[in-house]
Design an enzyme around this catalytic site. Structure first.
Site, PDB file in Angstrom:
ATOM      1  CG  HIS A  17      -0.208   0.067   2.522  1.00 21.62           C
ATOM      2  ND1 HIS A  17      -1.039   1.066   3.488  1.00 21.62           N
ATOM      3  CD2 HIS A  17       0.899   0.325   2.796  1.00 21.62           C
ATOM      4  CE1 HIS A  17      -0.062   1.110   4.689  1.00 21.62           C
ATOM      5  NE2 HIS A  17       0.985   0.543   4.143  1.00 21.62           N
ATOM      6  CB  CYS A  36       4.038   5.835   5.073  1.00 23.35           C
ATOM      7  SG  CYS A  36       4.891   5.028   6.149  1.00 23.35           S
ATOM      8  CG  HIS A  42       5.414   0.653   2.525  1.00 22.84           C
ATOM      9  ND1 HIS A  42       4.848   1.798   2.094  1.00 22.84           N
ATOM     10  CD2 HIS A  42       4.943   0.282   3.774  1.00 22.84           C
ATOM     11  CE1 HIS A  42       3.999   2.366   3.171  1.00 22.84           C
ATOM     12  NE2 HIS A  42       3.964   1.200   3.768  1.00 22.84           N
ATOM     13  CG  HIS A  44       2.979  -3.221   6.113  1.00 29.48           C
ATOM     14  ND1 HIS A  44       3.952  -2.758   6.852  1.00 29.48           N
ATOM     15  CD2 HIS A  44       2.294  -2.076   5.549  1.00 29.48           C
ATOM     16  CE1 HIS A  44       3.916  -1.506   6.819  1.00 29.48           C
ATOM     17  NE2 HIS A  44       2.931  -1.248   6.297  1.00 29.48           N
ATOM     18  CG  ASP A  82      -2.919 -13.467   0.986  1.00 26.82           C
ATOM     19  OD1 ASP A  82      -2.119 -12.841   1.519  1.00 26.82           O
ATOM     20  OD2 ASP A  82      -2.730 -14.711   0.591  1.00 26.82           O
ATOM     21  CG  HIS A  83       0.228 -12.558  -2.296  1.00 25.62           C
ATOM     22  ND1 HIS A  83      -0.088 -13.424  -0.951  1.00 25.62           N
ATOM     23  CD2 HIS A  83       1.333 -12.853  -2.453  1.00 25.62           C
ATOM     24  CE1 HIS A  83       0.850 -13.952  -0.469  1.00 25.62           C
ATOM     25  NE2 HIS A  83       1.945 -13.771  -1.387  1.00 25.62           N
ATOM     26  CD  GLU A 128       1.016   0.071   8.695  1.00 21.86           C
ATOM     27  OE1 GLU A 128       1.392   0.587   9.764  1.00 21.86           O
ATOM     28  OE2 GLU A 128       0.405   0.230   7.692  1.00 21.86           O
TER      29      GLU A 128
HETATM   30  N1  LIG Z   1      -1.689   6.215  12.674  1.00 19.58           N
HETATM   31  C1  LIG Z   1      -1.055   5.548  11.582  1.00 19.58           C
HETATM   32  N2  LIG Z   1       0.197   6.133  11.393  1.00 19.58           N
HETATM   33  C2  LIG Z   1       1.157   5.441  10.377  1.00 19.58           C
HETATM   34  C3  LIG Z   1       0.473   3.999   9.862  1.00 19.58           C
HETATM   35  C4  LIG Z   1      -1.118   3.626  10.106  1.00 19.58           C
HETATM   36  O1  LIG Z   1      -1.527   2.876   9.615  1.00 19.58           O
HETATM   37  N3  LIG Z   1      -1.546   4.407  10.998  1.00 19.58           N
HETATM   38  N4  LIG Z   1       0.866   3.475   8.821  1.00 19.58           N
HETATM   39  C5  LIG Z   1       2.402   3.930   8.546  1.00 19.58           C
HETATM   40  C6  LIG Z   1       3.093   3.113   7.528  1.00 19.58           C
HETATM   41  O2  LIG Z   1       2.212   2.347   6.829  1.00 19.58           O
HETATM   42  C7  LIG Z   1       4.358   2.327   7.650  1.00 19.58           C
HETATM   43  O3  LIG Z   1       4.499   1.348   7.084  1.00 19.58           O
HETATM   44  C8  LIG Z   1       4.971   2.333   9.036  1.00 19.58           C
HETATM   45  O4  LIG Z   1       6.108   1.634   8.898  1.00 19.58           O
HETATM   46  P1  LIG Z   1       7.244   1.864   9.856  1.00 19.58           P
HETATM   47  O5  LIG Z   1       7.205   3.285  10.501  1.00 19.58           O
HETATM   48  O6  LIG Z   1       8.433   1.348   9.138  1.00 19.58           O
HETATM   49  O7  LIG Z   1       6.751   0.900  11.108  1.00 19.58           O
HETATM   50  P2  LIG Z   1       7.460   0.742  12.411  1.00 19.58           P
HETATM   51  O8  LIG Z   1       6.761   1.914  13.297  1.00 19.58           O
HETATM   52  O9  LIG Z   1       7.033  -0.808  12.956  1.00 19.58           O
HETATM   53  O10 LIG Z   1       8.960   0.669  12.190  1.00 19.58           O
HETATM   54  P3  LIG Z   1      10.285   1.154  13.230  1.00 19.58           P
HETATM   55  O11 LIG Z   1      11.304   0.194  12.683  1.00 19.58           O
HETATM   56  O12 LIG Z   1       9.521   0.882  14.521  1.00 19.58           O
HETATM   57  O13 LIG Z   1      10.492   2.446  12.838  1.00 19.58           O
HETATM   58  C9  LIG Z   1       2.899   5.083   9.163  1.00 19.58           C
HETATM   59  N5  LIG Z   1       2.198   5.812  10.096  1.00 19.58           N
HETATM   60 ZN   LIG Z   2       2.275   0.689   5.454  1.00 20.46          ZN
END
Ligand SMILES: Nc1nc2c(c(=O)[nH]1)N=C([C@H](O)[C@H](O)COP(=O)(O)OP(=O)(O)OP(=O)(O)O)CN2
Ligand SMILES: [Zn+2]
Length: 139
Positions: A17, A36, A42, A44, A82-83, A128
Site C-alpha cells: 500500500h 509511507c 511498500h 507488510h 492477500d497478495h 501492521e
Molecule cells: N496512525 C497511523 N500511522 C501510520 C500508519 C498507520 O496505519 N496509522 N502507517 C504507517 C506506515 O504504513 C508504515 O508502513 C509504518 O512503517 P514503519 O514506520 O517502518 O513501522 P514501524 O514503526 O514498526 O518501524 P520502526 O522500525 O519501529 O520505525 C505510518 N504511520
Molecule cells: Zn505501511
C-alpha cells in the site's frame, strides 16, 4: 444462563500500500505521510486477530465452531486482500488512506457481512508491523 467467553482467531496476509489522501496536495501528503507516501508503495505482513464474544453453548461447548470463523475470515479478509495492492485492488480504499485504522474498520464491516451471527463480533485487531497495532470494536 450459559457462561460467556471470548474466542479469537489469528491470520496473516501480505499486501502492499501507499499512505496517500486524495483530499490533500502532493506536498501535504509528503509532509504528513513521509516515507509511507512513496509513489511505488511498500509492503507488510499484516496480522489480524478477530475476537467474538458470546455464550458457550452447553451442548457443543463452543461459542461458534472455529472452522466457521476460519471460513468467514477467509472470505472477508484473505480473499479481498492477500497478495493485493490495497489501494488499487480494494474499492474501499479508493477514497480513503489505507491506514491500519481504516483497515480495522474495513475488516469489521466485511466480517459483519459474512458472519451468520454477526452480533457476536467483538473486536478486530490489526498488526501492521511488530510495533504498530490498532483495535476496533465497532464504536
Ligand atoms: N496512525 C497511523 N500511522 C501510520 C500508519 C498507520 O496505519 N496509522 N502507517 C504507517 C506506515 O504504513 C508504515 O508502513 C509504518 O512503517 P514503519 O514506520 O517502518 O513501522 P514501524 O514503526 O514498526 O518501524 P520502526 O522500525 O519501529 O520505525 C505510518 N504511520
Ligand atoms: Zn505501511
Amino acid at each position: 444462563m450459559a457462561p460467556k467467553g471470548y474466542m479469537t482467531r489469528r491470520i496473516q496476509f501480505s499486501a502492499c500500500h501507499r499512505l496517500h489522501s486524495i483530499h490533500l496536495s502532493d506536498v501535504e501528503n509528503k509532509q504528513i505521510f513521509g516515507k509511507c507516501n512513496n509513489l511505488n508503495g511498500h509492503g507488510h505482513n499484516y496480522i489480524v486477530k478477530v475476537t467474538l464474544f458470546g455464550e458457550i453453548d452447553p451442548t457443543t461447548g463452543m461459542i461458534i465452531n472455529m472452522t466457521d470463523l476460519k471460513k468467514y475470515m477467509q472470505e472477508a479478509i484473505m480473499n479481498p486482500m492477500d497478495h493485493k495492492n490495497l489501494d488499487l485492488d480494494v474499492l474501499y480504499f479508493s477514497d480513503k488512506p489505507s491506514t491500519t485504522e481504516n483497515l480495522t474498520v474495513f475488516i469489521w464491516n466485511q466480517m459483519k457481512k459474512v458472519m451468520d451471527k454477526s452480533e457476536l463480533l467483538y473486536e478486530v485487531e490489526v498488526h501492521e508491523t511488530e510495533n504498530n497495532i490498532v483495535k476496533y470494536r465497532g464504536e
